[in-house]
Design a protein around this motif. Structure first.
Motif, short mmCIF file in Angstrom:
data_model
loop_
_atom_site.label_atom_id
_atom_site.label_comp_id
_atom_site.label_asym_id
_atom_site.label_seq_id
_atom_site.Cartn_x
_atom_site.Cartn_y
_atom_site.Cartn_z
N GLU A 66 -8.52 -8.88 -0.04
CA GLU A 66 -9.53 -8.37 0.88
C GLU A 66 -8.99 -8.32 2.31
O GLU A 66 -9.23 -7.36 3.05
CB GLU A 66 -10.77 -9.26 0.82
CG GLU A 66 -11.99 -8.67 1.53
CD GLU A 66 -12.52 -7.42 0.84
OE1 GLU A 66 -13.05 -6.55 1.57
OE2 GLU A 66 -12.38 -7.30 -0.39
N VAL A 104 -6.33 5.18 -1.43
CA VAL A 104 -7.37 4.16 -1.54
C VAL A 104 -8.15 4.44 -2.82
O VAL A 104 -8.88 5.44 -2.90
CB VAL A 104 -8.31 4.17 -0.32
CG1 VAL A 104 -9.38 3.09 -0.49
CG2 VAL A 104 -7.53 3.96 0.97
N ASN A 105 -7.99 3.61 -3.82
CA ASN A 105 -8.75 3.79 -5.05
C ASN A 105 -8.95 2.45 -5.74
O ASN A 105 -8.26 1.47 -5.45
CB ASN A 105 -8.07 4.79 -5.99
CG ASN A 105 -6.84 4.24 -6.65
OD1 ASN A 105 -6.01 3.60 -6.01
ND2 ASN A 105 -6.70 4.47 -7.95
N THR A 106 -9.89 2.40 -6.66
CA THR A 106 -10.28 1.16 -7.31
C THR A 106 -9.13 0.56 -8.11
O THR A 106 -8.91 -0.66 -8.10
CB THR A 106 -11.49 1.40 -8.22
OG1 THR A 106 -12.57 1.91 -7.44
CG2 THR A 106 -11.93 0.10 -8.90
N ALA A 144 -6.76 -5.32 2.68
CA ALA A 144 -7.52 -4.08 2.80
C ALA A 144 -8.11 -3.93 4.21
O ALA A 144 -8.07 -2.84 4.80
CB ALA A 144 -8.63 -4.06 1.76
N PHE A 146 0.85 -1.19 0.00
CA PHE A 146 0.00 0.00 0.00
C PHE A 146 0.89 1.25 0.00
O PHE A 146 2.03 1.21 0.48
CB PHE A 146 -0.92 0.03 1.22
CG PHE A 146 -2.25 -0.64 1.00
CD1 PHE A 146 -3.07 -0.26 -0.05
CD2 PHE A 146 -2.69 -1.65 1.85
CE1 PHE A 146 -4.30 -0.87 -0.26
CE2 PHE A 146 -3.91 -2.27 1.65
CZ PHE A 146 -4.72 -1.88 0.59
N LYS A 199 -6.42 -1.09 -5.65
CA LYS A 199 -6.83 -1.76 -4.41
C LYS A 199 -6.37 -3.21 -4.33
O LYS A 199 -6.16 -3.74 -3.24
CB LYS A 199 -8.34 -1.67 -4.24
CG LYS A 199 -9.15 -2.50 -5.22
CD LYS A 199 -10.64 -2.40 -4.93
CE LYS A 199 -11.47 -3.28 -5.87
NZ LYS A 199 -12.91 -3.19 -5.56
N SER A 200 -6.16 -3.86 -5.49
CA SER A 200 -5.72 -5.25 -5.48
C SER A 200 -4.28 -5.38 -5.97
O SER A 200 -3.87 -6.44 -6.45
CB SER A 200 -6.65 -6.10 -6.37
OG SER A 200 -7.95 -6.12 -5.85
N GLU A 252 -7.43 -0.93 7.02
CA GLU A 252 -8.53 -0.14 7.56
C GLU A 252 -8.41 -0.06 9.08
O GLU A 252 -8.65 0.98 9.69
CB GLU A 252 -9.86 -0.75 7.15
CG GLU A 252 -10.21 -0.50 5.70
CD GLU A 252 -11.58 -1.07 5.32
OE1 GLU A 252 -12.30 -1.51 6.25
OE2 GLU A 252 -11.90 -1.07 4.13
#
Length: 498
Positions: free
Chosen positions: A487, A454-456, A490, A426, A459-460, A494
């Motif tokens: 997932e 944090v963006n689409t 992420a 990240f 994210k992976s 968070e």
């Protein structure tokens, strides 16, 4: 490290004007005349090989983003996958390394082909873009955007192969470097090729002495051999050889060449010259200041220091406007800290340690250092109105809420913004936000503390490398194919950011 210079008078303590310098045990001429007998201290690099997807963001009005000529791509507020650098476009390979200049990018693919994009005013792209067709805005078209300009130069805004790169027998490109107006490649045999030019405060400086003002195609730098690392500033370059000797060339008006450059000999600065550093294992450079680490883990700095970007104050612990460190000088605050990477912008610097910690120092007013106002150290300098101006002391950065000790694997800076990549891939960003260069979307003010992107699009992705220019940024990463693992990652961050 031993300074290759004539001995100066000292007070017996090894200090000059309150700043410790190593005594000179050998002269420069002795070292250079004995060059062949010196041991090899540094290994030749093997280069990067991991295939990466490339993301770009920021302001690209000078074609910096490489997203093609459409005017709608001039501003990208969050990381976007560059479709021109897919394996299909590159011929069944991907980008493995890249370097970002002020307004252009060099990218190396897995087949050792070099790609470039961005503004080509100084010939930095290494290819002819003069025949490109520019499509100007149709003022009468009802569906036009509010953008005042037309489309971009199609040749400069689209990644294309650098032309006329030599095929060096038994060698390949292992490092690339970009200044504001110059491009450089290092081959595995230690040869260096460059193209473009250098600029100075008065304008064009040139490429090589009086003979070449602008070099449009790759040219071998004959003064350099057995080079193992390059480091690029705004308009100067450093090179480190296998013997541990450092060379510098380009603009030296802020002493970023580590030596005084007389006006009548200014064009001689366009030739690489050693300036008193050996036993060095690593070099780094900001726009106008530089760093070197020797094999004893001692860190040295030189160049512009008015914001404490070299992590040094004067004998009274003060900073002065226009402050310069004229020669490589020991920086106690950075030495013996196991630093593995240094990066720097115009007036700020970052260091990454072997343990994954990041330290920051330098200019504060555009939030370059990533330290919240209520966490600033006592050594912070303030202006006449009590506003923080700079942090000259390397200060450990906090990522997330601070409850978890987040470890970092890569760092990068633009002119006034910065990044840190976590071991999980990240990216945290901070600094000057008007150009969208932090990648955090539209913001009303600069980013005071490291904030996770944090963006689409990403994210992976496990981001591996990051770099930035004046008003834009580039990262490269590998996709996490396991959706559950992505997932879980992420969810983990968070919690870290809460």
């Amino acid at each position: 490290m031993v300074a290759l210079e004539r001995k100066r008078k000292e007070d017996g303590s090894g200090e000059q004007n309150g700043t410790k310098r190593h005594k000179s045990f050998n002269t420069a001429s002795f070292i250079l005349h004995s060059y062949s007998k010196l041991p090899d201290l540094n290994e030749f690099p093997k280069g990067k090989s991991e295939p990466l997807d490339i993301f770009v963001w920021g302001t690209g009005s000078m074609c910096e983003l490489g997203l093609g000529p459409s005017a709608k791509n001039k501003e990208v507020k969050r990381p976007r996958l560059n479709p021109y650098l897919s394996s299909e476009k590159l011929g069944d390979t991907k980008i493995v390394d890249f370097s970002v200049g002020g307004m252009h990018v060099l990218a190396l693919d897995g087949k050792n082909n070099l790609w470039s994009w961005g503004t080509n005013d100084s010939g930095v792209l290494g290819r002819d873009t003069s025949k490109a067709k520019e499509v100007l805005k149709d003022m009468d078209a009802a569906d036009e955007s509010d953008d005042e300009d037309g489309d971009l130069n199609e040749e400069e805004s689209t990644p294309s192969l650098v032309e006329n790169l030599p095929k060096v027998k038994g060698a390949k490109i292992v490092q690339i470097a970009a200044t504001d107006n110059l491009s450089v490649v290092l081959y595995s045999n230690g040869d260096v090729y460059a193209w473009g030019t250098f600029r100075c405060n008065e304008g064009l400086l040139g490429f090589l002495r009086e003979e070449i003002k602008l070099q449009a195609s790759p040219l071998k730098i004959k003064e350099l051999k057995s080079i193992v690392q390059l480091a690029a500033g705004k308009d100067h370059l450093l090179a480190l050889d296998s013997k541990g000797i450092v060379y510098a060339w380009g603009n030296g008006q802020q002493f970023q060449l580590g030596r005084r450059v007389l006006e009548r000999h200014r064009l001689r600065s366009l030739e690489p010259q050693q300036f008193g550093l050996y036993n060095i294992k690593y070099i780094a450079s900001g726009d106008f200041h530089c760093f070197a680490i020797d094999h004893d883990d001692q860190v040295f700095a030189w160049g512009l220091n008015q914001y404490g970007q070299c992590a040094l104050t004067d004998v009274n612990g003060e900073l002065e406007d226009g402050s310069l460190i004229t020669k490589p000088t020991l920086i106690p605050a950075l030495s013996n800290k196991n630093i593995v990477k240094l990066v720097a912008g115009e007036h700020h610097s970052l260091a990454l340690t072997r343990d994954g910690d990041v330290f920051s120092w330098g200019r504060y007013d555009m939030k370059e250092v990533g330290i919240p106002k209520d966490k600033l150290p006592e050594a912070t300098f303030k202006d006449a109105h009590g506003n923080p101006r700079s942090v000259p002391v390397p200060t450990k950065l906090i990522f997330g809420s601070g409850k978890t000790d987040v470890k970092i694997k890569d760092i990068g800076t633009g002119s006034h913004h910065s990044f840190a990549v976590t071991t999980d891939g990240f990216v945290y960003a901070w600094g000057f936000a008007d150009t969208y260069a932090p990648g955090l979307g539209p913001l009303d003010e600069d980013v005071e503390k490291p904030t996770r992107i944090v963006n689409t699009a990403t994210k992976s992705y496990d981001i591996k490398l990051i770099d930035a220019g004046g008003q834009f940024s580039v990262s490269g990463g590998t996709k996490i194919e396991d959706e559950d693992a992505a997932e879980d990652r992420a969810d983990k961050y968070e919690d870290i950011d809460e």
